[in-house]
Design an enzyme around this catalytic site. Structure first.
Site, mmCIF file in Angstrom:
data_model
loop_
_atom_site.group_PDB
_atom_site.id
_atom_site.type_symbol
_atom_site.label_atom_id
_atom_site.label_comp_id
_atom_site.label_asym_id
_atom_site.label_seq_id
_atom_site.Cartn_x
_atom_site.Cartn_y
_atom_site.Cartn_z
ATOM 1 N N GLU A 60 -10.806 -8.847 6.248
ATOM 2 C CA GLU A 60 -10.316 -9.175 4.915
ATOM 3 C C GLU A 60 -10.673 -10.739 4.710
ATOM 4 O O GLU A 60 -11.021 -11.242 3.495
ATOM 5 C CB GLU A 60 -8.746 -9.018 4.461
ATOM 6 C CG GLU A 60 -8.484 -7.580 4.497
ATOM 7 C CD GLU A 60 -8.477 -6.569 5.565
ATOM 8 O OE1 GLU A 60 -8.587 -7.211 6.880
ATOM 9 O OE2 GLU A 60 -8.325 -5.497 5.645
ATOM 10 N N HIS A 129 2.125 -1.038 3.252
ATOM 11 C CA HIS A 129 1.218 -0.192 1.997
ATOM 12 C C HIS A 129 1.633 0.081 0.876
ATOM 13 O O HIS A 129 0.859 0.928 0.175
ATOM 14 C CB HIS A 129 0.345 1.109 2.791
ATOM 15 C CG HIS A 129 -0.491 1.030 3.982
ATOM 16 N ND1 HIS A 129 0.127 0.739 5.114
ATOM 17 C CD2 HIS A 129 -1.716 1.059 4.231
ATOM 18 C CE1 HIS A 129 -0.782 0.668 6.015
ATOM 19 N NE2 HIS A 129 -1.896 0.692 5.453
#
Lengths: 324, 320
Positions: A60, A129
């Site tokens: 990321e 999540h």
């Protein structure tokens, strides 16, 4: 107009702009042959090839960091962070690089990049999540934040976000991806910073965004039967915020309920409440109410998750309090 | 590699300009003309000079908090730099960035950076853009020994490697991350060894020998331009001053400092120029005098420049 799901519409927005501008490319984890964790990029790899639809390692920091360098060097990256929760991994690149470069350089750099990322609870994905972290990003000067609630906006905001010369967080809700809607075709954008009145009403203004818009609409329909006429307003873009439309609506109704899926403390609802208190205090004849998730991490068990996510009944209850 | 008299004298001029700029910045900081922090490049001049001599205006660099030398070597304008250090509206960033954020995007200088290691992925991105546009320009990323411990280092070098990007990672190993010496912050002695884990070439050179730096960079830049991918170069060097101005450097031993001062890159190059009879003492002094004049002119420009207006705070947050 064409009937599309929200995910098809956001993909069509990317496709439209990639066909138009060769400097637009897409990069992220599993966006290629796999087609994205929720199918967001399905078919784009086959259509545009590996040079423009790029699978990255699980990285990321380098996904966002490379996009900053590429954008400052003349490209227009769309980068995907698989879940908004993972932005914690690359926050420096968002907070201190992408959104600071132009200002720190005295306006002599442009960083046109879109960070596409899914948010939202409701699918049993638990605390890492499922979050709704929009307020992290609205707090950053230099950042724009969009959160479409329907397919047409998913496409129109996507095109507008890609064309914008600034970093834009494009936050797509997992629970909305399969929802169908009518979508205009061709070169049609939804301008950043323009709210949409989803339903007109005269007694109370409900401001909601992303997946909460649908719930606010259901609540408004139920309230209508009980004689309360609710206006539902979807800001669509949180930053820049169309505060004028919110104030106009509150001027008409005198009451404001703000609904967001994120937890309450530090949520963007607080900012809207403060702005209305500042600039529209005289319009109000009742306190401003917020309907939000509680200040807990997102739980896993379906029973707990249902209790966590704000639902129609909570919105109805909040509105009724104002008429008690 | 054959290096002409003109090339070596050019190196000398650049290094002396950087040194003179930094000595002046030191003086101006002490006198209160420069707000904030100043991290001086004194002692490391051979690295920026030797590397940037291989670059053109079309190539990119990312710099660090210790960035003045990189900017000067890449062709940055010293008057605009000096004005920026003083926070003036005529400065590179209109007084919005200061020493740690000077940039000149038109010259491919994607900014000094206040976050250690942040330039590593940004450099991969600029190199990605070069490759995407099918051009033969490259990007150089300068970073320190401390930054090679950051996660950005791993992610950026891995990405650059798998994407085969035209980027050169130049580690300026001055042996200290602020006060933390290399043996206390990593268990390798040659940071270039780390390149092996990304499947890219890595070499270590004497960072105080501008020729050694130049040659290593030439090889890496050539590879990158030919589409053969990224490389890493470790340049072992030493900062003469503290981490920032005001840091007395109590963590360094006097003996160590003395030994490294003897290896000053400018003195090293002077000896070579005299030995090769490429220049006389007088000619070298003339180069120094010219640098002093240029820096003095930049200081005058900066001192005589206006401050920004308070209303400028909100300008340039967004591109229109």
């Amino acid at each position: 107009m064409k009937t599309m799901t929200y995910v098809e519409a956001l993909r069509d927005g990317m496709r439209f702009e990639m066909n138009k501008d060769p400097n637009v490319y897409l990069a992220g984890e599993d966006v290629g042959i796999f087609g994205g964790c929720f199918g967001q990029t399905a078919g784009l790899y086959q259509e545009f090839g590996p040079e423009r639809v790029i699978d990255t390692p699980i990285t990321e920091t380098a996904i966002i960091g490379h996009a900053v360098g590429a954008a400052a060097s003349g490209l227009r990256p769309i980068v995907e962070i698989m879940f908004i929760d993972f932005t914690g991994v690359c926050m420096d690149e968002i907070l201190n690089q992408a959104t600071k470069m132009r200002y720190m350089f005295g306006g002599k750099a442009k960083v046109p990049m879109v960070i596409r990322t899914p948010c939202g609870a409701g699918v049993g994905a638990a605390a890492q999540h499922s979050q709704s972290l929009e307020a992290f990003f609205t707090h950053i000067p230099g950042m724009k934040v969009v959160m479409p609630s329907v397919a047409a906006d998913a496409r129109g905001l996507m095109i507008a976000a890609i064309r914008d010369d600034n970093p834009v967080m494009y936050i797509e809700h997992k629970g909305l991806l399969g929802v169908e809607g009518e979508v205009p075709e061709g070169d049609v954008i939804v301008p950043l910073g323009k709210a949409d009145i989803k339903k007109e009403g005269s007694d109370v203004t409900i401001v909601a965004w992303s997946a909460m818009v649908g719930k606010a609409m259901s609540a408004a329909a139920s309230l209508e039967k009980e004689g309360i006429s609710a206006e539902v307003l979807d800001p669509r873009t949180l930053k820049p915020l169309d505060i004028d439309s919110i104030l106009s609506s509150v001027a008409k109704t005198g009451k404001l309920v703000i609904v967001h899926e994120a937890n309450k403390t530090g949520g963007f609802g607080g900012e809207i409440a403060a702005l209305v208190a500042d600039e529209g205090f005289d319009y109000l004849n009742a306190p401003i109410k917020r309907v939000t998730a509680p200040d807990s991490p997102v739980p896993f068990s379906p029973v707990l998750e249902k209790a966590y996510v704000p639902g129609e009944e909570k919105i109805i209850a909040a509105v009724k309090e104002l008429f008690a | 590699m054959e290096v002409t008299k003109e090339t070596l004298l050019g190196f000398y001029e650049t290094m002396v300009t950087i040194r003179t700029f930094e000595e002046k910045a030191m003086e101006l900081f002490a006198a209160g003309y420069i707000p904030g922090f100043v991290h001086l490049y004194i002692g490391e001049e051979a690295v920026a000079t030797g590397v940037c001599a291989n670059l053109t205006e079309r190539d990119f660099i990312t710099s660090t908090h210790r960035g003045h030398g990189h900017l000067i070597a890449k062709g940055g304008k010293i008057d605009l730099m000096m004005a920026e250090l003083m926070g003036k509206v005529t400065g590179y960033c209109k007084g919005k960035g200061g020493s740690m954020h000077i940039a000149d995007v038109d010259l491919g200088i994607l900014g000094a950076n206040g976050i250690v290691g942040a330039g590593q992925p940004i450099a991969a991105g600029a190199a990605f853009a070069c490759k995407y546009k099918k051009e033969d320009n490259v990007c150089v990323c300068f970073f320190g020994d401390g930054a090679s411990n950051r996660g950005t280092f791993h992610e950026a070098l891995n990405l650059a490697s798998v994407f085969n990007l035209p980027v050169i990672y130049v580690c300026e190993n001055n042996l200290y991350g602020i006060s933390n010496c290399q043996r206390d912050h990593m268990n390798v002695s040659d940071i270039s060894d780390r390149a092996a884990s990304y499947g890219i070439p890595g070499v270590s050179v004497d960072g105080n020998d501008v020729m050694a730096v130049y040659e290593a960079a030439a090889e890496a830049v050539k590879r990158a331009r030919k589409g053969e991918g990224p490389s890493m170069i470790e340049c072992k060097t030493w900062r003469h001053r503290g981490h920032f101005e005001g840091d007395p450097g109590i963590y360094k031993s006097a003996k160590e400092q003395e030994a490294w001062i003897k290896k000053d890159p400018i003195i090293k190059l002077e000896k070579k120029l005299l030995e090769y009879e490429y220049a006389s003492e007088d000619e070298l002094n003339a180069i120094k005098d010219t640098a002093k004049e240029r820096i003095e002119a930049a200081v005058e420009f900066a001192k005589n420049s206006p401050d920004p207006e308070p209303e400028d705070v909100l300008r340039d947050v967004y591109a229109d």
